[in-house]
Design an enzyme around this catalytic site. Structure first.
Site, PDB file in Angstrom:
ATOM      1  N   LYS A 150       0.851  -1.190   0.000  1.00  0.00           N
ATOM      2  CA  LYS A 150       0.000   0.000   0.000  1.00  0.00           C
ATOM      3  C   LYS A 150       0.883   1.235   0.000  1.00  0.00           C
ATOM      4  O   LYS A 150       2.107   1.145  -0.011  1.00  0.00           O
ATOM      5  CB  LYS A 150      -0.945   0.002   1.193  1.00  0.00           C
ATOM      6  N   LYS A 160      -7.537  -5.550  -2.613  1.00  0.00           N
ATOM      7  CA  LYS A 160      -8.284  -4.930  -1.525  1.00  0.00           C
ATOM      8  C   LYS A 160      -8.825  -3.569  -1.966  1.00  0.00           C
ATOM      9  O   LYS A 160      -8.063  -2.694  -2.360  1.00  0.00           O
ATOM     10  CB  LYS A 160      -7.353  -4.790  -0.322  1.00  0.00           C
TER      11      LYS A 160
END
Length: 235
Positions: A27, A86
Site C-alpha cells: 500500500k 483490496k
C-alpha cells in the site's frame, strides 16, 4: 489467524518477509489508509515475496463510489501480481452501493484469474467520513462474489479500530462475515494490548503496520518486531 504486514518499499518488504509475516500487503500510506502504490512496486514486491512462498495483497485506494474506476484499479493490482485485491469502500454510502462497487471489481479480477481473492474493506470510523457501516457490508459483498470482508480505520490519527467499534459490534461483524461464507480481516492501528482480544475474536487475518514499525506508521518496519508479533499471535 494470518498476519498481514503492510510495507511501503522493497526494503520494508524484506523486513516483513524475514520476520515471518504471512501476507505482504503493498500500500501507500501517503495516499490514505488504503492508499494505492504503483503497479511496478506491486510487481517488484510480488516477485520477491513469491520466492519466499509468501502471498501478496495490494490496495487499490480509498475509493469514491465509482464502480468502473474501482474495477479498472482492481484489475491493475491483479495484473501486477497481487493474490488479494483490496478495495476501500470509502465513498460508498450504503449496502446497495457496496454491492454495485464489488460486483464490478469481482468480475474484473475473476475474469482475469479466478484464483485471486477480492477483499471489500469498510471503515470502523465510518461515521467520521460519512461512509457505509461495516455491519452493512458482509451480506452485500458476499452477494457480489467477494471472498473477504475487512474493517480498517480511515483516519490515521492514533486511534484504533477498538476506539471506534464496540467489541460487540466487531463480534457481530465477524459473525455476519462467516454467516455469509466470507473470510474476515481486522485492522486499524492494532497495538500489543489488542492481541489477546483479537485471538478471542478469531478473524482469519489481522492487518498491521504501526505495531511493527520502530516509531509511528511512517517510520521503518523492523523484522524483530514482526518476529515478536508472530510469536504473540501464534504463541
Amino acid at each position: 489467524m494470518k498476519v498481514l504486514v503492510s510495507p511501503m518499499s522493497v526494503a520494508e518488504a524484506i523486513e516483513a518477509i524475514e520476520g515471518g509475516a504471512d501476507i505482504i500487503d503493498v500500500k501507500n500510506p501517503a495516499e490514505g489508509s488504503l492508499g494505492a502504490n504503483f503497479p511496478w512496486v506491486i510487481r517488484e514486491i510480488s516477485e520477491l515475496a513469491k520466492k519466499y512462498g509468501k502471498e501478496i495483497s495490494a490496495t487499490t485506494g480509498d475509493m469514491p463510489y465509482k464502480p468502473g474506476t474501482a474495477s479498472l484499479a482492481a484489475l491493475g493490482a491483479a495484473v501486477a501480481g497481487a493474490d488479494y485485491i483490496k478495495v476501500g469502500l470509502y465513498g460508498v454510502k450504503n449496502a446497495e452501493e457496496a454491492y454495485e462497487m464489488m460486483v464490478g471489481v469481482v468480475r474484473a479480477v475473476k475474469d482475469f484469474d479466478s484464483s485471486k481473492k477480492v477483499v471489500a474493506a469498510g471503515y470502523g470510523d465510518y461515521y467520521r467520513i460519512s461512509s457505509v457501516s461495516p455491519l452493512d457490508l458482509p451480506e452485500a459483498v458476499a452477494k457480489a462474489g467477494a471472498d473477504i470482508v475487512m474493517v480498517d480505520t480511515a483516519i490515521k490519527d492514533g486511534t484504533s479500530l477498538f476506539d471506534h467499534m464496540k467489541i460487540g459490534d466487531i463480534e457481530s461483524f465477524v459473525k455476519l462475515a462467516r454467516d455469509n461464507g466470507l473470510m474476515v480481516a481486522l485492522a486499524g492501528n492494532i497495538s500489543w494490548n489488542h492481541i489477546e482480544t483479537l485471538k478471542e475474536l478469531s478473524p482469519d487475518i489481522i492487518g498491521v503496520r504501526s505495531i511493527v514499525c520502530e516509531g509511528d506508521r511512517s517510520s521503518m518496519i523492523k523484522r524483530e518486531l514482526v518476529v515478536k508479533l508472530m510469536e504473540a499471535v501464534h504463541g
